[in-house]
Design a protein around this motif. Structure first.
Motif, PDB file in Angstrom:
ATOM      1  N   GLN A  45      39.893 -10.854  28.702  1.00 58.78           N
ATOM      2  CA  GLN A  45      39.081 -11.729  27.845  1.00 58.78           C
ATOM      3  C   GLN A  45      39.431 -11.462  26.387  1.00 58.78           C
ATOM      4  OE1 GLN A  45      37.701 -13.742  29.892  1.00 58.78           O
ATOM      5  NE2 GLN A  45      38.106 -12.318  31.573  1.00 58.78           N
ATOM      6  N   PRO A  46      39.456 -12.523  25.568  1.00 58.38           N
ATOM      7  CA  PRO A  46      39.935 -12.353  24.186  1.00 58.38           C
ATOM      8  C   PRO A  46      39.187 -11.294  23.374  1.00 58.38           C
ATOM      9  CG  PRO A  46      38.971 -14.550  24.527  1.00 58.38           C
ATOM     10  CD  PRO A  46      39.096 -13.921  25.864  1.00 58.38           C
ATOM     11  N   MET A  47      37.880 -11.182  23.572  1.00 57.10           N
ATOM     12  CA  MET A  47      37.121 -10.175  22.826  1.00 57.10           C
ATOM     13  C   MET A  47      36.581  -9.082  23.760  1.00 57.10           C
ATOM     14  SD  MET A  47      36.867 -11.249  19.527  1.00 57.10           S
ATOM     15  CE  MET A  47      36.826 -12.770  18.578  1.00 57.10           C
ATOM     16  N   GLY A  48      37.089  -9.038  24.967  1.00 59.67           N
ATOM     17  CA  GLY A  48      36.717  -7.970  25.899  1.00 59.67           C
ATOM     18  C   GLY A  48      35.357  -8.109  26.534  1.00 59.67           C
ATOM     19  N   HIS A  49      34.747  -9.294  26.436  1.00 56.58           N
ATOM     20  CA  HIS A  49      33.472  -9.461  27.138  1.00 56.58           C
ATOM     21  C   HIS A  49      33.232 -10.922  27.482  1.00 56.58           C
ATOM     22  CE1 HIS A  49      30.801 -10.057  23.267  1.00 56.58           C
ATOM     23  NE2 HIS A  49      31.893 -10.758  23.203  1.00 56.58           N
ATOM     24  N   VAL A  55      38.606 -23.896  26.850  1.00 54.86           N
ATOM     25  CA  VAL A  55      38.655 -25.280  26.377  1.00 54.86           C
ATOM     26  C   VAL A  55      39.997 -25.872  26.803  1.00 54.86           C
ATOM     27  CG1 VAL A  55      38.536 -26.758  24.322  1.00 54.86           C
ATOM     28  CG2 VAL A  55      37.267 -24.584  24.391  1.00 54.86           C
ATOM     29  N   LEU A  64      42.545 -23.299  24.407  1.00 58.49           N
ATOM     30  CA  LEU A  64      42.130 -22.027  23.815  1.00 58.49           C
ATOM     31  C   LEU A  64      40.891 -21.498  24.506  1.00 58.49           C
ATOM     32  CD1 LEU A  64      39.506 -22.447  21.664  1.00 58.49           C
ATOM     33  CD2 LEU A  64      41.236 -23.642  20.407  1.00 58.49           C
ATOM     34  N   VAL A  65      40.562 -20.258  24.201  1.00 56.17           N
ATOM     35  CA  VAL A  65      39.399 -19.610  24.800  1.00 56.17           C
ATOM     36  C   VAL A  65      38.472 -19.162  23.677  1.00 56.17           C
ATOM     37  CG1 VAL A  65      38.597 -17.753  26.303  1.00 56.17           C
ATOM     38  CG2 VAL A  65      40.834 -18.803  26.708  1.00 56.17           C
ATOM     39  N   LEU A  66      37.249 -19.663  23.720  1.00 56.12           N
ATOM     40  CA  LEU A  66      36.263 -19.287  22.699  1.00 56.12           C
ATOM     41  C   LEU A  66      35.372 -18.184  23.229  1.00 56.12           C
ATOM     42  CD1 LEU A  66      34.542 -22.400  21.096  1.00 56.12           C
ATOM     43  CD2 LEU A  66      36.001 -20.727  19.974  1.00 56.12           C
ATOM     44  N   SER A  67      35.008 -17.279  22.319  1.00 54.49           N
ATOM     45  CA  SER A  67      34.155 -16.155  22.700  1.00 54.49           C
ATOM     46  C   SER A  67      32.891 -16.177  21.855  1.00 54.49           C
ATOM     47  CB  SER A  67      34.958 -14.874  22.458  1.00 54.49           C
ATOM     48  OG  SER A  67      34.343 -13.777  23.047  1.00 54.49           O
ATOM     49  N   GLU A  68      31.947 -15.347  22.217  1.00 53.25           N
ATOM     50  CA  GLU A  68      30.653 -15.174  21.504  1.00 53.25           C
ATOM     51  C   GLU A  68      29.666 -16.287  21.825  1.00 53.25           C
ATOM     52  OE1 GLU A  68      30.595 -12.045  20.251  1.00 53.25           O
ATOM     53  OE2 GLU A  68      32.627 -12.276  21.021  1.00 53.25           O
ATOM     54  N   VAL A  71      28.287 -18.757  19.158  1.00 47.62           N
ATOM     55  CA  VAL A  71      29.383 -19.553  18.605  1.00 47.62           C
ATOM     56  C   VAL A  71      29.747 -20.666  19.583  1.00 47.62           C
ATOM     57  CG1 VAL A  71      31.784 -19.476  17.805  1.00 47.62           C
ATOM     58  CG2 VAL A  71      30.239 -17.607  17.261  1.00 47.62           C
ATOM     59  N   ARG A  74      26.991 -23.313  19.479  1.00 45.53           N
ATOM     60  CA  ARG A  74      27.039 -24.201  18.315  1.00 45.53           C
ATOM     61  C   ARG A  74      28.245 -25.139  18.383  1.00 45.53           C
ATOM     62  NH1 ARG A  74      25.670 -19.394  15.560  1.00 45.53           N
ATOM     63  NH2 ARG A  74      27.817 -19.212  14.829  1.00 45.53           N
ATOM     64  N   TYR A  75      29.338 -24.674  18.927  1.00 50.84           N
ATOM     65  CA  TYR A  75      30.514 -25.553  19.066  1.00 50.84           C
ATOM     66  C   TYR A  75      30.178 -26.759  19.947  1.00 50.84           C
ATOM     67  CZ  TYR A  75      34.575 -27.565  21.214  1.00 50.84           C
ATOM     68  OH  TYR A  75      35.462 -28.479  21.722  1.00 50.84           O
TER      69      TYR A  75
ATOM     70  N   PRO B  85      34.408 -28.577  14.309  1.00 52.91           N
ATOM     71  CA  PRO B  85      33.645 -27.557  15.042  1.00 52.91           C
ATOM     72  C   PRO B  85      34.514 -26.499  15.740  1.00 52.91           C
ATOM     73  CG  PRO B  85      32.743 -29.737  15.504  1.00 52.91           C
ATOM     74  CD  PRO B  85      33.994 -29.952  14.730  1.00 52.91           C
ATOM     75  N   ALA B  89      34.522 -22.578  14.867  1.00 48.41           N
ATOM     76  CA  ALA B  89      34.164 -21.615  15.915  1.00 48.41           C
ATOM     77  C   ALA B  89      35.155 -20.447  15.964  1.00 48.41           C
ATOM     78  CB  ALA B  89      34.091 -22.314  17.270  1.00 48.41           C
ATOM     79  N   LEU B  90      36.430 -20.735  15.750  1.00 50.27           N
ATOM     80  CA  LEU B  90      37.441 -19.661  15.776  1.00 50.27           C
ATOM     81  C   LEU B  90      37.172 -18.628  14.691  1.00 50.27           C
ATOM     82  CD1 LEU B  90      40.674 -21.759  16.452  1.00 50.27           C
ATOM     83  CD2 LEU B  90      39.485 -20.254  18.050  1.00 50.27           C
ATOM     84  N   GLU B  92      33.974 -18.200  13.270  1.00 47.70           N
ATOM     85  CA  GLU B  92      32.636 -17.656  13.516  1.00 47.70           C
ATOM     86  C   GLU B  92      32.639 -16.580  14.602  1.00 47.70           C
ATOM     87  OE1 GLU B  92      29.604 -20.731  14.083  1.00 47.70           O
ATOM     88  OE2 GLU B  92      30.817 -22.074  12.817  1.00 47.70           O
ATOM     89  N   GLN B  93      33.510 -16.726  15.589  1.00 45.30           N
ATOM     90  CA  GLN B  93      33.478 -15.751  16.687  1.00 45.30           C
ATOM     91  C   GLN B  93      33.901 -14.364  16.192  1.00 45.30           C
ATOM     92  OE1 GLN B  93      36.020 -16.972  19.913  1.00 45.30           O
ATOM     93  NE2 GLN B  93      37.877 -16.944  18.683  1.00 45.30           N
ATOM     94  N   ASP B  96      30.804 -12.633  14.646  1.00 50.50           N
ATOM     95  CA  ASP B  96      29.843 -12.122  15.624  1.00 50.50           C
ATOM     96  C   ASP B  96      30.341 -10.834  16.278  1.00 50.50           C
ATOM     97  OD1 ASP B  96      28.067 -15.007  17.071  1.00 50.50           O
ATOM     98  OD2 ASP B  96      28.208 -14.237  15.031  1.00 50.50           O
ATOM     99  N   ARG B  97      31.624 -10.769  16.544  1.00 52.41           N
ATOM    100  CA  ARG B  97      32.157  -9.562  17.208  1.00 52.41           C
ATOM    101  C   ARG B  97      32.158  -8.372  16.252  1.00 52.41           C
ATOM    102  NH1 ARG B  97      31.367  -7.392  21.680  1.00 52.41           N
ATOM    103  NH2 ARG B  97      33.077  -7.078  23.155  1.00 52.41           N
ATOM    104  N   LYS B 129      39.113  -2.831  19.730  1.00 49.67           N
ATOM    105  CA  LYS B 129      39.326  -4.215  20.157  1.00 49.67           C
ATOM    106  C   LYS B 129      39.350  -5.164  18.955  1.00 49.67           C
ATOM    107  CE  LYS B 129      39.751  -7.430  23.298  1.00 49.67           C
ATOM    108  NZ  LYS B 129      41.032  -7.569  23.994  1.00 49.67           N
ATOM    109  N   VAL B 133      42.396  -7.546  17.696  1.00 54.17           N
ATOM    110  CA  VAL B 133      42.250  -9.008  17.608  1.00 54.17           C
ATOM    111  C   VAL B 133      42.575  -9.494  16.196  1.00 54.17           C
ATOM    112  CG1 VAL B 133      40.518 -10.861  17.595  1.00 54.17           C
ATOM    113  CG2 VAL B 133      40.611  -9.265  19.512  1.00 54.17           C
TER     114      VAL B 133
END
Lengths: 223, 219
Positions: A45-49, A55, A64-68, A71, A74-75, B85, B89-90, B92-93, B96-97, B129, B133
């Motif tokens: 996973q891109p952010m490990g969780h 998408v 792409l893969v969105l995380s959080e 976020v 809201r997207y 959006p 999001a790219l 904003e994420q 958060d991390r 991590k 990233v």
């Protein structure tokens, strides 16, 4: 509106994702859910969780893969008109949603805490939950107590509040029993009205009526 | 043109990104540090930060709360987050991390002695991590000191604020973590720090509060 297809990758639990499942359903997009082997898939996973949102384009090819969690929420909300494009109008929703998330997070922290920190969190939860109810009731009243936070149609914060109050109406064995009564929506008329409006929403019919919603997961316990 | 009051504690905390954004936006802004907890009931959600926007035309003040919402509102209004959006999001994420890393550090301090080491390991794993990233994004963007594109962005500012928190006058409660963060900085992240700090849009902030270039460049 984009012609994307989506895969929500998460665990087969309510967890942090009911608002997102409601958003994906209400938006009418093409989405499914997958439950990866864990912790085997953690490093993929891109952010490990989790959760992540894959998408893909209309042909299903991942872009792409969105995380959080927030976020991703809201997207989807912005992309499909459940959150306004206007910055200020969006901020009015986002701050209410952030407050719901804060109180939810405090409760999660409480469930994992011990000793002195536990006691601190009980006080914090009580203060913050009381404030939350007062703020959210005021917002619902300000909008004419019509079952919506803004305008007269379903929006992002309506869904987030629904998931939040439902969670606390059947929180599990480790929950803060002495205080979650503060969030009992059956005793808060404005919120009860919101809950009914969300449940009656035609765009959410698949969420409330299907046995399995868009994939292997059985429809949530929110019934 | 609108002017702003940023109401928060007199710490970097979860306020620095907003201070940097308001500076970069070149708006008229000032800060209030209210007496606490005396002023708690006077805040819309009983918490800080709060942002007050005075309009130029005399219409009522706007009040926004919740640190993430404030940051995004300022960033979107003044062009530091894209309107699109998905591209927003790219950015904003990442924010958060990074927040998760800060929260993981403070969480490890609040658990009992027996759990502390494993919670510290979690903090360090998460730190590794986010460093990986960010470094990859910076490389993919041509290692120009920006996470996306060629101009100062929300993501750049937020990452820079994170580094400041750990490297410049860190709070005593952060303990040894500043050394840990510094030791893990990659050349790409060091370049981001130096590039962001040198941006003319942030000159007013850096000249007043000092910079971190010396911390990242000398190991």
């Amino acid at each position: 509106m984009s012609q994307h297809r989506y895969v929500l990758r998460y665990f087969d639990i309510q967890g942090l994702c009911e608002t997102l499942r409601l958003l994906l359903t209400a938006s009418g997009v093409d989405w499914t859910e997958e439950h990866p082997e864990w912790p085997k898939e953690k490093t993929n996973q891109p952010m490990g969780h989790l959760p992540v949102l894959v998408v893909s384009n209309a042909d299903g090819k991942p872009e792409l893969v969105l995380s959080e969690t927030l976020v991703i929420e809201r997207y989807i909300a912005r992309e499909y008109g459940l959150l306004p494009a206007d910055n200020l109008a969006a901020a009015r929703q986002e701050q209410l949603r952030d407050q719901l998330h804060d109180v939810g997070s405090t409760h999660i922290e409480y469930m994992h805490s011990t000793g002195e920190r536990s006691a601190e969190l009980v006080t914090k939860f009580e203060q913050d939950a009381t404030c939350l109810v007062s703020v959210h009731v005021a917002a619902l009243r300000h909008n004419g107590n019509n079952g919506h936070y803004f305008g007269d149609t379903l929006s992002y914060v309506d869904l987030a509040a629904y998931a939040f109050f439902k969670f606390f109406s059947n929180a599990g064995p480790r929950s803060l029993k002495s205080k979650i009564g503060l969030l009992d929506y059956t005793r808060i008329p404005e919120v009860s009205k919101l809950m009914a409006a969300v449940e009656a929403s035609s765009s959410l019919e698949p969420y409330f009526t299907a046995e399995k919603v868009n994939g292997p997961r059985l429809a949530t316990r929110f019934k | 043109m609108a002017s702003y009051i940023f109401r928060y504690f007199n710490v970097a905390g979860f306020g620095e990104t907003t201070r940097l954004l308001l500076t970069a936006a070149k708006v008229d802004w000032s800060e209030e540090n209210p007496e606490w907890p005396l002023e708690k009931p006077n805040q819309p959600f009983g918490r800080l930060p709060v942002l007050i926007e005075h309009s130029a035309d005399g219409s009522p003040d706007l009040v926004i709360t919740e640190s993430g919402t404030i940051e995004r509102y300022v960033a979107r209004t003044y062009g530091f987050l894209p309107a699109d959006p998905l591209n927003a999001a790219l950015q904003e994420q990442l924010r958060d991390r990074l927040n998760d890393v800060v929260l993981a550090f403070f969480a490890h301090k609040s658990v009992s002695e027996g759990e502390r080491q494993s919670m510290h390991d979690k903090f360090e794993e998460l730190l590794d991590k986010v460093v990986a990233v960010h470094s990859e994004l910076l490389r993919k963007n041509g290692n120009n000191g920006h996470l996306f594109g060629t101009e100062l962005s929300f993501a750049d500012i937020n990452t820079y604020a994170f580094l400041r928190m750990f490297l410049i006058n860190p709070m005593p409660s952060l303990e040894h973590s500043p050394q840990l963060v510094k030791a893990k900085l990659t050349p790409e992240i060091a370049k981001l720090a130096v590039t962001v700090e040198a941006d003319p849009l942030l000159e007013a902030f850096v000249s007043k509060k000092g910079g971190l270039a010396e911390y990242v460049l000398h190991k």
